[in-house]
Write a protein that holds these residues in place. Structure first.
Motif, PDB file in Angstrom:
ATOM      1  N   THR A 182      -8.036   3.010   1.356  1.00 36.22           N
ATOM      2  CA  THR A 182      -7.921   3.925  -0.096  1.00 36.22           C
ATOM      3  C   THR A 182      -7.265   5.325   0.393  1.00 36.22           C
ATOM      4  O   THR A 182      -7.117   5.689   1.515  1.00 36.22           O
ATOM      5  CB  THR A 182      -9.467   4.306  -0.558  1.00 36.22           C
ATOM      6  N   LEU A 183      -6.880   6.013  -0.849  1.00 35.86           N
ATOM      7  CA  LEU A 183      -6.371   7.476  -0.497  1.00 35.86           C
ATOM      8  C   LEU A 183      -7.089   8.120   0.010  1.00 35.86           C
ATOM      9  O   LEU A 183      -6.669   9.291   0.996  1.00 35.86           O
ATOM     10  CB  LEU A 183      -5.729   7.811  -1.984  1.00 35.86           C
ATOM     11  N   PHE A 226       1.012  10.891   4.794  1.00 35.99           N
ATOM     12  CA  PHE A 226       1.241  11.090   3.334  1.00 35.99           C
ATOM     13  C   PHE A 226       2.504  12.030   3.251  1.00 35.99           C
ATOM     14  O   PHE A 226       3.210  12.096   2.292  1.00 35.99           O
ATOM     15  CB  PHE A 226       0.074  11.708   2.644  1.00 35.99           C
ATOM     16  N   THR A 232      -8.113  13.757  -5.504  1.00 35.69           N
ATOM     17  CA  THR A 232      -9.041  12.685  -4.555  1.00 35.69           C
ATOM     18  C   THR A 232     -10.238  13.549  -4.486  1.00 35.69           C
ATOM     19  O   THR A 232     -11.163  12.632  -4.421  1.00 35.69           O
ATOM     20  CB  THR A 232      -8.416  12.504  -3.536  1.00 35.69           C
ATOM     21  N   ARG A 246       0.782  -1.315   0.170  1.00 33.13           N
ATOM     22  CA  ARG A 246       0.124  -0.170  -0.088  1.00 33.13           C
ATOM     23  C   ARG A 246       0.864   1.227  -0.047  1.00 33.13           C
ATOM     24  O   ARG A 246       0.601   2.250  -0.716  1.00 33.13           O
ATOM     25  CB  ARG A 246      -1.086   0.114   1.117  1.00 33.13           C
ATOM     26  N   HIS A 294       1.230   4.617  -2.846  1.00 29.08           N
ATOM     27  CA  HIS A 294       1.374   5.953  -2.554  1.00 29.08           C
ATOM     28  C   HIS A 294       2.629   6.427  -3.125  1.00 29.08           C
ATOM     29  O   HIS A 294       2.815   7.546  -3.730  1.00 29.08           O
ATOM     30  CB  HIS A 294       1.400   6.269  -0.867  1.00 29.08           C
ATOM     31  N   ALA A 312      -2.549  15.656  -4.981  1.00 28.05           N
ATOM     32  CA  ALA A 312      -3.191  14.624  -4.529  1.00 28.05           C
ATOM     33  C   ALA A 312      -4.398  14.800  -3.994  1.00 28.05           C
ATOM     34  O   ALA A 312      -5.478  13.995  -4.089  1.00 28.05           O
ATOM     35  CB  ALA A 312      -2.525  13.962  -3.310  1.00 28.05           C
TER      36      ALA A 312
END
Length: 241
Positions: free
Chosen positions: A100-101, A114, A161, A22, A26, A157
């Motif tokens: 999930t992001l 992040f 998103t 995971r 990223h 990001a």
């Protein structure tokens, strides 16, 4: 300062490809933003250099990393260097807690994680690029560039998103609410210079500044400079059209 003519691709002590899957996803996203927006691509996929290093290893090559959730390591010996990014088990578990992001970026803890990953990946690619070109780079240069990269990649990001850059909120989070705990270099000065750069240009251009071609050219130019040249570029305030 350091100047390298050769960079080793040493294998990591443990194979953690499964547990870090995971995190690797990223990392690939972060690299795509670095290459797409800033044109930064060292040609070395960072996931090959990420690992949860044991304490014994860290004590030998980078003792300061023992107390950090993530750390870029560059252990130089002559014209060779071991490079890697150490990720703590706690950091991996934090990322794994978000499937999930969007769930990761929706929490303060997840967003912080992040951005930490962005910082270490920024260090890695800028170091490698400098080494491959026999350039000179200081730890301060790496820290200053990462303070720029975190805002850009974090915003990209968030756009990808949630559809909005949340630039004002991100700048406030990074420069008004973060606690400086780094002792390896003058991180406080790097943060102060970056804060001035972001807040003044944000005031001039607004929250959509990432889409301003003048701003993007400035960012790309700064990312390729070091020392006083980088600082001078980042002291530029773009005037609104």
């Amino acid at each position: 300062m350091f100047q390298l003519s050769w960079l080793s691709n040493m294998s990591t002590p443990y194979d953690t490809s499964q547990t870090l899957s995971r995190l690797f996803a990223h990392a690939r996203l972060i690299e795509s933003y670095m290459a797409g927006y800033m044109g930064i691509n060292s040609g070395c996929p960072v996931e090959q250099y990420i690992n949860c290093y044991p304490d014994e290893f860290l004590a030998l090559v980078c003792p300061d990393a023992l107390k950090l959730s993530a750390a870029f390591i560059a252990n130089e010996a002559g014209h060779e260097a071991f490079v890697g990014i150490h990720i703590s088990q706690e950091f991996v578990q934090l990322l794994d807690a978000h499937a999930t992001l969007d769930t990761l970026l929706s929490s303060r803890e997840g967003l912080n994680a992040f951005l930490i990953l962005v910082e270490e990946i920024s260090h890695f690619h800028n170091y490698v690029l400098s080494a491959e070109s026999n350039g000179k780079l200081s730890r301060f240069d790496l820290e200053l560039q990462a303070e720029v990269d975190k805002v850009i990649i974090g915003s990209l990001a968030l756009i990808g998103t949630f559809g909005r850059p949340h630039l004002n909120e991100l700048v406030h989070l990074l420069f008004n609410e973060s606690i400086i705990c780094c002792t390896l270099t003058d991180y406080a000065l790097a943060s102060k210079l970056a804060e001035k750069f972001w807040k003044k240009n944000l005031h001039q251009l607004g929250s959509n500044m990432l889409f301003d071609s003048r701003f993007r050219r400035l960012i790309q130019e700064a990312s390729r400079k070091s020392g006083e040249e980088k600082i001078m570029i980042l002291e530029t305030i773009i005037q609104a059209a």
